[in-house]
Design a protein around this motif. Structure first.
Motif, PDB file in Angstrom:
ATOM      1  N   LEU A 244       8.972  24.744-136.883  1.00 54.03           N
ATOM      2  CA  LEU A 244       7.325  25.634-136.695  1.00 54.03           C
ATOM      3  C   LEU A 244       6.608  24.574-136.799  1.00 54.03           C
ATOM      4  N   THR A 245       6.036  23.977-135.738  1.00 50.85           N
ATOM      5  CA  THR A 245       4.151  23.575-136.105  1.00 50.85           C
ATOM      6  C   THR A 245       3.261  24.211-135.293  1.00 50.85           C
ATOM      7  N   LEU A 246       2.398  25.169-136.332  1.00 49.76           N
ATOM      8  CA  LEU A 246       1.333  25.364-135.305  1.00 49.76           C
ATOM      9  C   LEU A 246      -0.226  24.564-135.505  1.00 49.76           C
ATOM     10  N   GLN A 247      -0.222  24.541-134.310  1.00 52.38           N
ATOM     11  CA  GLN A 247      -1.945  23.851-134.152  1.00 52.38           C
ATOM     12  C   GLN A 247      -2.860  25.178-134.598  1.00 52.38           C
ATOM     13  N   LEU A 248      -3.795  24.748-135.154  1.00 50.54           N
ATOM     14  CA  LEU A 248      -4.557  26.445-135.704  1.00 50.54           C
ATOM     15  C   LEU A 248      -5.976  25.876-135.154  1.00 50.54           C
ATOM     16  N   GLU A 249      -6.559  26.995-134.790  1.00 55.17           N
ATOM     17  CA  GLU A 249      -7.767  26.565-133.878  1.00 55.17           C
ATOM     18  C   GLU A 249      -8.517  26.306-134.481  1.00 55.17           C
ATOM     19  N   SER A 250      -8.928  26.773-135.915  1.00 57.42           N
ATOM     20  CA  SER A 250      -9.640  26.497-137.301  1.00 57.42           C
ATOM     21  C   SER A 250      -8.616  26.154-138.501  1.00 57.42           C
ATOM     22  N   PRO A 251      -9.356  25.195-139.840  1.00 55.67           N
ATOM     23  CA  PRO A 251      -8.718  24.890-140.339  1.00 55.67           C
ATOM     24  C   PRO A 251      -8.291  25.644-141.123  1.00 55.67           C
ATOM     25  N   LEU A 252      -7.737  25.610-142.394  1.00 51.85           N
ATOM     26  CA  LEU A 252      -7.276  26.405-143.575  1.00 51.85           C
ATOM     27  C   LEU A 252      -7.563  25.839-144.735  1.00 51.85           C
ATOM     28  N   GLN A 253      -7.692  26.802-145.723  1.00 54.75           N
ATOM     29  CA  GLN A 253      -8.166  25.104-147.228  1.00 54.75           C
ATOM     30  C   GLN A 253      -7.540  25.882-147.727  1.00 54.75           C
ATOM     31  N   GLU A 254      -6.461  26.852-147.506  1.00 56.89           N
ATOM     32  CA  GLU A 254      -5.214  27.363-148.200  1.00 56.89           C
ATOM     33  C   GLU A 254      -4.382  28.218-147.545  1.00 56.89           C
TER      34      GLU A 254
ATOM     35  N   ASP B   8      -5.000  18.071-144.029  1.00 55.78           N
ATOM     36  CA  ASP B   8      -6.625  18.395-143.136  1.00 55.78           C
ATOM     37  C   ASP B   8      -6.728  19.674-143.209  1.00 55.78           C
ATOM     38  N   GLY B   9      -5.769  20.901-143.098  1.00 59.14           N
ATOM     39  CA  GLY B   9      -5.607  21.944-143.095  1.00 59.14           C
ATOM     40  C   GLY B   9      -5.195  22.093-142.139  1.00 59.14           C
ATOM     41  N   ASN B  10      -5.248  21.628-140.742  1.00 56.66           N
ATOM     42  CA  ASN B  10      -5.405  22.343-139.183  1.00 56.66           C
ATOM     43  C   ASN B  10      -4.256  22.507-138.462  1.00 56.66           C
ATOM     44  N   GLU B  11      -2.505  21.542-139.505  1.00 57.14           N
ATOM     45  CA  GLU B  11      -1.579  22.948-138.838  1.00 57.14           C
ATOM     46  C   GLU B  11      -0.624  23.312-140.587  1.00 57.14           C
ATOM     47  N   LEU B  12      -0.207  24.573-139.625  1.00 56.88           N
ATOM     48  CA  LEU B  12       0.802  25.446-140.768  1.00 56.88           C
ATOM     49  C   LEU B  12       2.396  24.401-140.045  1.00 56.88           C
ATOM     50  N   ILE B  13       3.100  24.772-141.170  1.00 60.32           N
ATOM     51  CA  ILE B  13       4.810  23.944-140.828  1.00 60.32           C
ATOM     52  C   ILE B  13       5.362  25.185-141.083  1.00 60.32           C
ATOM     53  N   TYR B  14       6.376  25.540-140.233  1.00 61.64           N
ATOM     54  CA  TYR B  14       7.407  26.791-141.176  1.00 61.64           C
ATOM     55  C   TYR B  14       8.608  26.266-140.677  1.00 61.64           C
ATOM     56  N   THR B  15       9.559  26.488-141.756  1.00 65.40           N
ATOM     57  CA  THR B  15      11.024  25.832-141.932  1.00 65.40           C
ATOM     58  C   THR B  15      11.493  27.033-142.089  1.00 65.40           C
ATOM     59  N   TYR B  16      12.455  26.708-141.355  1.00 64.12           N
ATOM     60  CA  TYR B  16      13.644  28.118-141.143  1.00 64.12           C
ATOM     61  C   TYR B  16      14.741  27.878-141.419  1.00 64.12           C
TER      62      TYR B  16
ATOM     63  N   PHE C 279      -3.726  30.374-133.389  1.00 61.01           N
ATOM     64  CA  PHE C 279      -3.173  29.250-133.264  1.00 61.01           C
ATOM     65  C   PHE C 279      -3.945  28.289-131.943  1.00 61.01           C
ATOM     66  N   LYS C 280      -3.846  27.539-131.528  1.00 67.50           N
ATOM     67  CA  LYS C 280      -3.812  27.207-129.966  1.00 67.50           C
ATOM     68  C   LYS C 280      -3.156  26.146-129.539  1.00 67.50           C
ATOM     69  N   ASP C 281      -1.352  25.692-130.147  1.00 67.98           N
ATOM     70  CA  ASP C 281      -0.148  25.289-130.159  1.00 67.98           C
ATOM     71  C   ASP C 281       0.677  25.056-130.874  1.00 67.98           C
ATOM     72  N   LEU C 282       1.987  25.349-130.320  1.00 64.60           N
ATOM     73  CA  LEU C 282       2.706  25.124-130.991  1.00 64.60           C
ATOM     74  C   LEU C 282       3.898  24.659-131.092  1.00 64.60           C
ATOM     75  N   GLN C 283       5.109  23.792-131.729  1.00 66.35           N
ATOM     76  CA  GLN C 283       6.252  22.751-131.400  1.00 66.35           C
ATOM     77  C   GLN C 283       6.940  22.728-132.269  1.00 66.35           C
ATOM     78  N   THR C 284       8.567  22.918-131.980  1.00 71.13           N
ATOM     79  CA  THR C 284       9.986  23.088-132.506  1.00 71.13           C
ATOM     80  C   THR C 284      10.674  22.002-132.725  1.00 71.13           C
ATOM     81  N   THR C 285      11.238  21.048-134.153  1.00 74.80           N
ATOM     82  CA  THR C 285      11.287  20.724-134.207  1.00 74.80           C
ATOM     83  C   THR C 285      12.977  20.898-134.698  1.00 74.80           C
TER      84      THR C 285
END
Length: 308
Positions: free
Chosen positions: A230-240, A255-263, A286-292
């Motif tokens: 699950l890839t989450l496109q964040l509204e604001s970048p994260l440092q950690e 670039d801190g703009n996406e969080l990727i959750y593997t499950y 987050f402003k958008d998400l997608q799954t692969t």
């Protein structure tokens, strides 16, 4: 129901000492499409050759519809059609003659109507009077299948059936395999094309180093061993990634703009809801998400590497 093919404690050791197969146990169900996957030298062709009576096993037994391939060779072999990787026939024979001859080899009476149907199903009817030497590579591959089907087998082995053929022929062969399966013919295919197995097979077997690593329903294999992201496109970048999210398998893009959750597709579907709640509590929007999802190829490569 009794399996159509039963392999028990099968081993093959060549005079050089090479162990091509090591204690293989395998049951093939009637009417299924079974894909045998493995890298070069894994033992796929050796296994097929033993079942078809071309190579003699060192140990073990093989039954085809209850008939022992060693002690009831003729009865067992008459039930099997084999499409090898290469055409070995008289180049100056016509298509009709070579397919009809193959039928006769099994003691089957002449049946022009059946041969006509096979040739038409394989788009060979217009080439029936052509000599083999004049055919394209794709047409020669079709002749191989026609020869294998000439004696009306109940089990059809396809050894790398679409290696080196064009896309149109691959699709035609996929359709033919499906129609044969629907008519009750059991299909066992070896392939390097993972998409071929993913498209057609009911069950998957993986062989490596002469040993069966697993046999599994295709859908179940992908459910158990597949991974989703699950890839989450964040509204604001994260440092950690905040410590409050440490329980989740999260990765942060460069670039801190996406969080990727593997499950895990089997166990962790419900954890997405908990993750989204944890993100909200942490003030991460987050402003958008997608799954692969993993393909069969991903799973296959992972298995061979020992990642599972």
């Amino acid at each position: 129901m009794q399996p159509i093919v039963s392999v028990t404690n099968l081993s093959k050791t060549y005079a050089s000492g090479f162990h091509a197969l090591k204690n293989i146990n395998l049951s093939i169900r009637r009417g299924e499409i079974f894909a045998l996957l493995g890298p070069n030298g894994a033992g796929k062709t050796t296994l097929i050759s033993i079942i078809c009576g071309i190579v003699k096993a060192t140990e073990g037994a093989v039954l085809v519809d209850g008939r022992d391939i060693a002690t009831e060779y003729r009865a067992a072999r008459s039930l099997i059609g084999l499409v090898p990787q290469e055409l070995t026939t008289d180049s100056f024979e016509t298509v009709w003659a070579t397919v009809s001859f193959s039928r006769g080899l099994f003691g089957k009476p002449a049946n022009p109507a059946y041969i006509e149907k096979v040739l038409k199903d394989l788009s060979l009817w217009d080439k029936r009077n052509n000599k083999i030497i004049t055919l394209s590579g794709g047409m020669k591959r079709r002749v191989l299948i026609a020869k294998a089907l000439s004696h009306e087998p109940r089990v059809l082995f396809l050894d790398e059936p679409t290696a080196g053929v064009d896309v149109e022929l691959r699709r035609d062969m996929w359709q033919l395999v499906r129609s044969l399966s629907e008519s009750g013919v059991t299909i066992i295919l070896t392939t390097h094309y993972i998409d071929e197995a993913e498209e057609m097979a009911d069950r998957i077997g993986v062989i490596n180093g002469g040993e069966i690593m697993l046999v599994e329903e295709k859908a179940e294999l992908m459910r158990k061993l597949g991974k989703k992201q699950l890839t989450l496109q964040l509204e604001s970048p994260l440092q950690e990634i905040p410590a409050t999210l440490a329980d989740y398998r999260l990765a942060l893009s460069g670039d801190g703009n996406e969080l990727i959750y593997t499950y895990d597709t089997e166990r962790e579907r419900n954890s997405i809801i908990a993750l989204l709640k944890a993100l909200e509590d942490a003030g991460i929007r987050f402003k958008d998400l997608q799954t692969t999802q993993s393909s069969l190829e991903d799973i296959f490569v992972s298995l061979l590497r020992g990642d599972q």
